[in-house]
Motif scaffolding. Structure first.
Motif, PDB file in Angstrom:
ATOM      1  N   LEU A  23       0.808  -1.222   0.000  1.00  0.00           N
ATOM      2  CA  LEU A  23       0.000   0.000   0.000  1.00  0.00           C
ATOM      3  C   LEU A  23       0.842   1.274   0.000  1.00  0.00           C
ATOM      4  O   LEU A  23       0.318   2.354  -0.288  1.00  0.00           O
ATOM      5  N   GLN A  24       2.128   1.167   0.322  1.00  0.00           N
ATOM      6  CA  GLN A  24       2.961   2.362   0.479  1.00  0.00           C
ATOM      7  C   GLN A  24       3.060   3.202  -0.807  1.00  0.00           C
ATOM      8  O   GLN A  24       2.898   4.425  -0.745  1.00  0.00           O
ATOM      9  N   PRO A  25       3.313   2.591  -1.980  1.00  0.00           N
ATOM     10  CA  PRO A  25       3.355   3.415  -3.208  1.00  0.00           C
ATOM     11  C   PRO A  25       2.027   4.107  -3.495  1.00  0.00           C
ATOM     12  O   PRO A  25       2.004   5.262  -3.945  1.00  0.00           O
ATOM     13  N   LEU A  26       0.921   3.408  -3.231  1.00  0.00           N
ATOM     14  CA  LEU A  26      -0.400   4.001  -3.448  1.00  0.00           C
ATOM     15  C   LEU A  26      -0.631   5.176  -2.505  1.00  0.00           C
ATOM     16  O   LEU A  26      -1.102   6.244  -2.928  1.00  0.00           O
ATOM     17  N   LEU A  32       0.721  12.709  -2.096  1.00  0.00           N
ATOM     18  CA  LEU A  32       1.513  13.696  -2.836  1.00  0.00           C
ATOM     19  C   LEU A  32       0.616  14.510  -3.764  1.00  0.00           C
ATOM     20  O   LEU A  32       0.720  15.750  -3.821  1.00  0.00           O
ATOM     21  N   SER A  33      -0.279  13.839  -4.474  1.00  0.00           N
ATOM     22  CA  SER A  33      -1.183  14.551  -5.378  1.00  0.00           C
ATOM     23  C   SER A  33      -2.134  15.463  -4.603  1.00  0.00           C
ATOM     24  O   SER A  33      -2.386  16.603  -5.018  1.00  0.00           O
ATOM     25  N   THR A  38      -3.659  20.926  -2.948  1.00  0.00           N
ATOM     26  CA  THR A  38      -3.934  21.846  -1.845  1.00  0.00           C
ATOM     27  C   THR A  38      -3.092  23.111  -1.953  1.00  0.00           C
ATOM     28  O   THR A  38      -3.613  24.235  -1.858  1.00  0.00           O
ATOM     29  N   VAL A  39      -1.796  22.933  -2.148  1.00  0.00           N
ATOM     30  CA  VAL A  39      -0.892  24.088  -2.227  1.00  0.00           C
ATOM     31  C   VAL A  39      -1.216  24.940  -3.448  1.00  0.00           C
ATOM     32  O   VAL A  39      -1.336  26.171  -3.354  1.00  0.00           O
ATOM     33  N   LEU A  40      -1.393  24.302  -4.609  1.00  0.00           N
ATOM     34  CA  LEU A  40      -1.670  25.045  -5.834  1.00  0.00           C
ATOM     35  C   LEU A  40      -3.016  25.763  -5.753  1.00  0.00           C
ATOM     36  O   LEU A  40      -3.127  26.942  -6.115  1.00  0.00           O
TER      37      LEU A  40
END
Length: 312
Positions: A23-26, A32-33, A38-40
């Motif tokens: 599950l870590q890559p998911l 990250l997305s 959120t920032v953008l």
């Protein structure tokens, strides 16, 4: 297990959302997305308001502050979580945990205060429209925001000083993906009575009081709307409050609702889900709510994007 005080404990272990390596890559890609969106999104709101002179009024001044706080709020937790997922590491240093707790208290408290101040702004605009610019003058708006920063900074500092008095076992585990104050206090091996009392007082100060202020403001707003004879004025007044109401319901609904359910069940998993909602999901959705429900913000964002495209 040997007990050491806080001067000897060099790190804590954040257990995170899942131990499943598949599950870590998911999880990494998902958060990250969400962090980038959120920032953008919040950065675009700030740029749109600052670049449009028609939006230089109290309501959008508070909105730009809320967007800035949301960026900082998410940045306090998500980057460290992403690093831990990427490196398959659960460690966070003792100093890093203190810093994370400090800024989490500040930015979560500022979210509460700003939502309350924005409700007061809508109350003055709808219930006292003739005196709106006199009451909500730039100096008063700036003082409201500055006072909020000062109050929450001192509250956060008090909790950090109390946290430094606590002792912890070596390799203390925190069942969370960040250093949440309540979980850190629960993990301590020394007397936590004073810290718990201060935590409850802080919840009342930065949680209950702002909610009471929002409910008080909107009780008068609804009363004023019902007395309005013009349907056009009612619709215009409701449209200015709609975005704020959506954000209020999203923030307090997810934070309070899920936390109450997790308190009843005693589930740390439920606690983490609640934290995800108000630290990651809500700051990500706020720009969409304000841009989709507010014609002025939507228009300013459109002009900003067209200007950016023309420069390219």
């Amino acid at each position: 297990m040997k007990m050491e005080n806080h001067t000897s404990v060099s790190q804590f272990l954040l257990l995170g959302l899942s131990d499943d390596p598949e599950l870590q890559p998911l999880l990494f890609g998902l958060f990250l997305s969400m962090y980038l969106v959120t920032v953008l999104g919040n950065l675009l709101i700030i740029l749109a308001i600052s670049s449009n002179s028609h939006l230089h009024n109290p309501m959008y001044f508070f909105l730009s502050n809320l967007s800035f706080v949301d960026i900082c709020f998410t940045s306090t937790t998500v980057p460290k979580m992403l690093v831990n997922i990427q490196e398959q590491n659960k460690d966070i240093s003792y100093c890093g945990c203190l810093i994370q707790v400090y800024f989490l208290i500040i930015f979560s408290g500022m979210d509460n205060f700003l939502l309350s101040v924005m409700a007061f702004d809508r109350f003055v605009a709808i219930c006292h429209p003739l005196n709106y610019m006199v009451i909500m003058n730039p100096l008063f708006c700036g003082l409201l925001v500055l006072l909020s920063w000062l109050i929450i900074s001192w509250v956060a500092l008090l909790h950090i000083l109390l946290m430094k008095r606590l002792t912890f076992m070596v390799h203390t585990e925190i069942p969370h993906f960040f250093c949440e104050l309540a979980q850190v206090i629960k993990a301590a091996s020394s007397d936590t009575f004073i810290s718990i009392i201060c935590l409850y007082v802080s919840v009342v100060l930065i949680g209950v009081f702002p909610v009471a202020g929002i409910l008080y403001s909107y009780s008068y707003i609804v009363s004023s709307l019902l007395r309005m004879s013009s349907t056009v004025r009612k619709c215009k007044a409701f449209s200015t409050c709609g975005s704020h109401l959506c954000v209020v319901c999203l923030f307090y609904g997810t934070a309070l609702g899920v936390y109450l359910s997790s308190a009843v069940t005693g589930s740390s998993q439920g606690n983490m889900i609640a934290s995800l909602m108000y630290t990651v999901v809500t700051p990500m959705l706020n720009p969409f709510i304000y841009s989709l429900r507010n014609k002025d913000v939507k228009g300013a964002l459109g002009r900003l994007l067209r200007r950016a495209v023309s420069w390219i």
